[in-house]
Scaffold this active site. Structure first.
Site, PDB file in Angstrom:
ATOM      1  N   GLY A  40      -8.860 -14.072 -27.049  1.00  0.00           N
ATOM      2  CA  GLY A  40     -10.015 -14.329 -27.967  1.00  0.00           C
ATOM      3  C   GLY A  40     -10.909 -13.450 -27.899  1.00  0.00           C
ATOM      4  CB  CYS A  41     -12.321 -11.524 -25.016  1.00  0.00           C
ATOM      5  SG  CYS A  41     -13.629 -10.846 -24.151  1.00  0.00           S
ATOM      6  N   GLY A  42     -14.147 -11.393 -27.802  1.00  0.00           N
ATOM      7  CA  GLY A  42     -14.709  -9.754 -28.983  1.00  0.00           C
ATOM      8  C   GLY A  42     -14.998  -8.929 -28.219  1.00  0.00           C
TER       9      GLY A  42
END
Length: 276
Positions: free
Chosen positions: A119-121
């Site tokens: 989920g690291c944007g």
């Protein structure tokens, strides 16, 4: 969109694994099992160009790719998407998205070549302007009763079937003006869940007004950025927002609520959309 091949039958969203439990400080007998969420490397390719690799729950990957393309500003709408195909390669999945050639300039501007964390944007983004990029303000919309916002969060909880099985996933849901969640997506990453939801809304032709997005997570600035990019007027989170998320919500005309639980909520921006 001319071509859509997205069967995910070969990619389960969770599996059973052997565990040893501790209960009341006491080791239990071996041989018990537990359900755990899957987390799979998913590479996104646009017109054959490798753009990003994220760790994603391998469900609704067509929605994920479409939502990512929309919220990253790679495409301006579904009319720019020609097709989506999924392919298993090595230890992961490749999602190939064919987009209009007119979008390739934007693609190059937003290109990321990285192996992301869950989920690291921000992984792979090199400069601050790439992170806090300009997003057009959301259109004004009529106020919704606060009871309907609270109802939407309660409705989302009933749609979290993967979380019920594993305890490991976030959910993002789209609720109509009455507070009924009509569409929901889950993922190990909160950003991924929201991208899946936004992609599903676009693919199904559901207009962002009136209604709201509800998420079972905190509200980071990127969650607000994605919400505004999709034209969604209200983002309600079960946990806290960050200071940057609040500033961005105020700039982009997004009504941001946090700590939406039971009969309580805190409104951080544009409270005119929430009525008694």
């Amino acid at each position: 969109m001319d071509r859509l091949h997205t069967s995910s039958a070969d990619w389960p969203d969770h599996l059973a694994t052997q565990v040893v439990r501790v209960r009341g400080g006491v080791l239990q007998a071996a041989g018990q099992s537990d359900h755990v969420a899957e987390e799979t490397p998913v590479a996104l390719e646009f017109n054959g160009i490798s753009h990003a690799t994220m760790l994603v729950t391998p469900t609704h990957l067509d929605d994920f790719a479409l939502g990512f393309a929309l919220t990253e500003g790679i495409v301006g709408g579904m009319a720019d998407v020609r097709g989506v195909e999924l392919e298993t390669r090595c230890d992961g999945i490749v999602v190939q998205v064919e987009i209009a050639t007119s979008c390739e300039v934007r693609l190059k501007e937003r290109r990321r070549a990285m192996a992301g964390r869950t989920g690291c944007g921000l992984c792979g983004v090199e400069t601050l302007p790439e992170v806090v990029r300009d997003v057009a303000p959301v259109a004004d919309s009529d106020a919704l009763p606060v009871h309907n916002v609270l109802r939407a969060m309660q409705s989302l909880r009933s749609r979290q079937t993967l979380h019920d099985a594993t305890g490991a996933t976030h959910a993002a849901g789209w609720a109509d003006a009455s507070g009924e969640v009509v569409l929901a997506r889950e993922d190990v990453g909160r950003h991924n869940a929201l991208d899946k939801l936004i992609g599903a809304l676009a693919r199904q032709g559901i207009a962002p007004l009136p209604g709201m997005a509800v998420v079972s997570s905190r509200a980071s600035f990127e969650m607000v950025q994605k919400t505004a990019s999709a034209g969604i007027p209200i983002l309600a989170a079960v946990s806290a927002p960050t200071a940057l998320a609040i500033r961005l919500a105020r700039q982009t005309n997004v009504t941001l609520l946090g700590f939406v639980r039971n009969t309580d909520a805190t409104i951080y921006s544009h409270p005119q959309r929430i009525a008694a």
